[in-house]
Design a protein around this motif. Structure first.
Motif, mmCIF file in Angstrom:
data_model
loop_
_atom_site.group_PDB
_atom_site.id
_atom_site.type_symbol
_atom_site.label_atom_id
_atom_site.label_comp_id
_atom_site.label_asym_id
_atom_site.label_seq_id
_atom_site.Cartn_x
_atom_site.Cartn_y
_atom_site.Cartn_z
ATOM 1 N N SER A 72 0.827 -1.196 0.000
ATOM 2 C CA SER A 72 0.000 0.000 0.000
ATOM 3 C C SER A 72 0.865 1.252 0.000
ATOM 4 N N ASN A 73 0.286 2.347 -0.487
ATOM 5 C CA ASN A 73 0.950 3.638 -0.453
ATOM 6 C C ASN A 73 0.243 4.540 0.538
ATOM 7 N N PHE A 74 1.028 5.267 1.322
ATOM 8 C CA PHE A 74 0.486 6.177 2.321
ATOM 9 C C PHE A 74 0.974 7.589 2.062
ATOM 10 N N ILE A 75 0.163 8.557 2.433
ATOM 11 C CA ILE A 75 0.611 9.944 2.531
ATOM 12 C C ILE A 75 0.679 10.274 4.019
ATOM 13 N N ILE A 76 1.851 10.697 4.466
ATOM 14 C CA ILE A 76 2.053 11.116 5.857
ATOM 15 C C ILE A 76 2.255 12.627 5.846
ATOM 16 N N ALA A 77 1.383 13.347 6.519
ATOM 17 C CA ALA A 77 1.460 14.806 6.559
ATOM 18 C C ALA A 77 1.723 15.260 7.988
ATOM 19 N N VAL A 78 2.564 16.288 8.124
ATOM 20 C CA VAL A 78 2.832 16.833 9.457
ATOM 21 C C VAL A 78 1.988 18.095 9.636
ATOM 22 N N GLY A 79 1.274 18.174 10.742
ATOM 23 C CA GLY A 79 0.337 19.259 10.969
ATOM 24 C C GLY A 79 1.001 20.603 11.205
ATOM 25 N N HIS A 80 0.318 21.661 10.747
ATOM 26 C CA HIS A 80 0.711 23.048 10.984
ATOM 27 C C HIS A 80 1.973 23.438 10.208
ATOM 28 N N THR A 81 2.296 24.708 10.290
ATOM 29 C CA THR A 81 3.543 25.196 9.711
ATOM 30 C C THR A 81 4.663 25.047 10.739
ATOM 31 N N ALA A 82 5.880 25.405 10.335
ATOM 32 C CA ALA A 82 7.016 25.315 11.252
ATOM 33 C C ALA A 82 6.870 26.336 12.382
ATOM 34 N N SER A 83 7.499 26.041 13.500
ATOM 35 C CA SER A 83 7.423 26.915 14.670
ATOM 36 C C SER A 83 7.846 28.339 14.316
ATOM 37 N N GLN A 105 11.107 1.311 5.447
ATOM 38 C CA GLN A 105 11.906 0.148 5.831
ATOM 39 C C GLN A 105 11.120 -1.145 5.662
ATOM 40 N N ARG A 106 9.819 -1.058 5.816
ATOM 41 C CA ARG A 106 8.972 -2.246 5.691
ATOM 42 C C ARG A 106 8.485 -2.452 4.266
ATOM 43 N N GLY A 107 8.959 -1.607 3.323
ATOM 44 C CA GLY A 107 8.665 -1.804 1.916
ATOM 45 C C GLY A 107 7.439 -1.075 1.402
ATOM 46 N N TYR A 108 6.893 -0.125 2.160
ATOM 47 C CA TYR A 108 5.694 0.585 1.745
ATOM 48 C C TYR A 108 6.050 1.884 1.025
ATOM 49 N N GLY A 109 5.185 2.277 0.099
ATOM 50 C CA GLY A 109 5.358 3.555 -0.567
ATOM 51 C C GLY A 109 4.835 4.678 0.315
ATOM 52 N N VAL A 110 5.610 5.754 0.439
ATOM 53 C CA VAL A 110 5.240 6.851 1.342
ATOM 54 C C VAL A 110 5.556 8.193 0.694
ATOM 55 N N ASN A 111 4.630 9.125 0.820
ATOM 56 C CA ASN A 111 4.866 10.527 0.467
ATOM 57 C C ASN A 111 4.735 11.354 1.743
ATOM 58 N N LEU A 112 5.773 12.123 2.072
ATOM 59 C CA LEU A 112 5.752 12.970 3.265
ATOM 60 C C LEU A 112 5.418 14.399 2.853
ATOM 61 N N LEU A 113 4.339 14.955 3.416
ATOM 62 C CA LEU A 113 3.933 16.326 3.116
ATOM 63 C C LEU A 113 4.250 17.224 4.310
ATOM 64 N N ARG A 114 4.922 18.338 4.004
ATOM 65 C CA ARG A 114 5.323 19.263 5.068
ATOM 66 C C ARG A 114 5.263 20.683 4.508
ATOM 67 N N ILE A 115 4.360 21.496 5.046
ATOM 68 C CA ILE A 115 4.234 22.900 4.661
ATOM 69 C C ILE A 115 4.783 23.736 5.810
ATOM 70 N N ASP A 116 5.899 24.404 5.588
ATOM 71 C CA ASP A 116 6.547 25.120 6.690
ATOM 72 C C ASP A 116 6.115 26.576 6.829
ATOM 73 N N LYS A 117 5.635 27.175 5.738
ATOM 74 C CA LYS A 117 5.283 28.597 5.802
ATOM 75 C C LYS A 117 3.880 28.826 5.258
#
Length: 298
Positions: free
Chosen positions: A2-13, A43-55
């Protein structure tokens, strides 16, 4: 996989739209956890997209729309199983909760598993799955969950450990499908694929290649990206440009100051020093000539 999208909440500090800052800095925490979740899934072989909006600009929800739009663009060309956005809660409560929009049974199932894993790993109350009408939940076109890991403004902050939290989230998303069922043991564990080492079986933490060489009870071991100890296998250190060999017990083969340790591998003999490095293009301490490839010159 499976493919996952992992997003980090909020902008940067420090930016418009940043998360709560109390006993924990939410924006910093989400970025720590998100990076680890991405790493462990890969590491476990999954597809991942990391979303990070800092500003962001003065419109405080702009980053939410940006993450949702980016996720939807990715979904046009990739089959995404789930969108997961990571947050740290506020309001003086205790325990994890996972938010859904209520339109997807898939999202609800994942939400329950992730919440259960977090509650167990952190030994905090399970606040359960809750329905919320949030931008990143109702604007994304794939199933989506928003994970509130714990509270930044209560004693929950004392339980903050990004590695434990990240592994709990991953366990909720994919389970322990690479490893044996049942209770993990402290120390060495084994299945049909190989051996792995867990110093913290409660949180299902295990060594991987990211940990480098690990000394365990006086012997040296190295693990692959999935966490399995190398066995009957060569290992090349790209930095030092040297070779090591791991035997059938997964131990580094090594000699002593006075004498090399000799090992026949695939019909050829090789010598190893006390640091485990294979001798090459030299004469060993016991007087044998070694070729540039590490083979004994008879």
């Amino acid at each position: 996989m499976s493919n996952f999208i992992i997003a980090v909440g909020h902008t940067a500090s420090g930016n418009v739209g940043c998360g709560v800052i109390d006993r924990l800095d939410e924006s910093k925490c989400t970025r720590e956890i998100g990076a680890l979740v991405t790493q462990y899934l890969k590491q476990r072989g999954y597809g991942v997209n990391l979303l990070r909006i800092d500003k962001s600009n003065s419109y405080s929800c702009q980053d939410c729309y940006e993450r949702a739009n980016q996720a939807n663009e990715i979904a046009k060309t990739t089959d995404i199983k789930l969108y997961v956005e990571i947050h740290i809660n506020a309001g003086g409560g205790s325990g994890p909760e996972v938010l859904v929009f209520g339109k997807s049974e898939v999202a609800n199932q994942y939400a329950a598993k992730v919440c259960n894993e977090l509650s167990s790993a952190l030994n905090l109350p399970n606040r359960g799955v809750k329905i919320r009408n949030l931008i990143v939940l109702n604007e994304t076109i794939m199933p989506a969950i928003l994970v509130e890991c714990l509270f930044a403004d209560s004693d929950d902050a004392n339980k903050y450990n990004p590695e434990v939290i990240a592994r709990a989230i991953v366990n909720g998303l994919i389970g322990d499908n690479d490893y044996c069922d049942g209770e993990w043991k402290n120390g060495w564990n084994h299945n049909d694929i190989g051996w792995w080492y867990s110093p913290d079986p409660i949180n299902k933490y295990y060594y991987t290649s990211d940990n480098g060489w690990k000394e365990i009870e006086g012997e040296w071991y190295i693990f692959d990206s999935r966490g399995y100890a190398l066995q009957n296998s060569w290992y090349h250190d790209e930095g030092d440009k040297v070779w090591y060999y791991l035997d059938d017990e997964c131990k580094m083969v090594r000699g002593s100051k006075e004498k090399a340790l000799w090992k026949c591998i695939n019909g050829k003999c090789y010598a190893f020093g006390e640091d485990g490095k294979m001798y090459c293009d030299c004469v060993t301490p016991d007087g044998h000539n070694i070729s540039i490839n590490g083979e004994w010159i008879k």
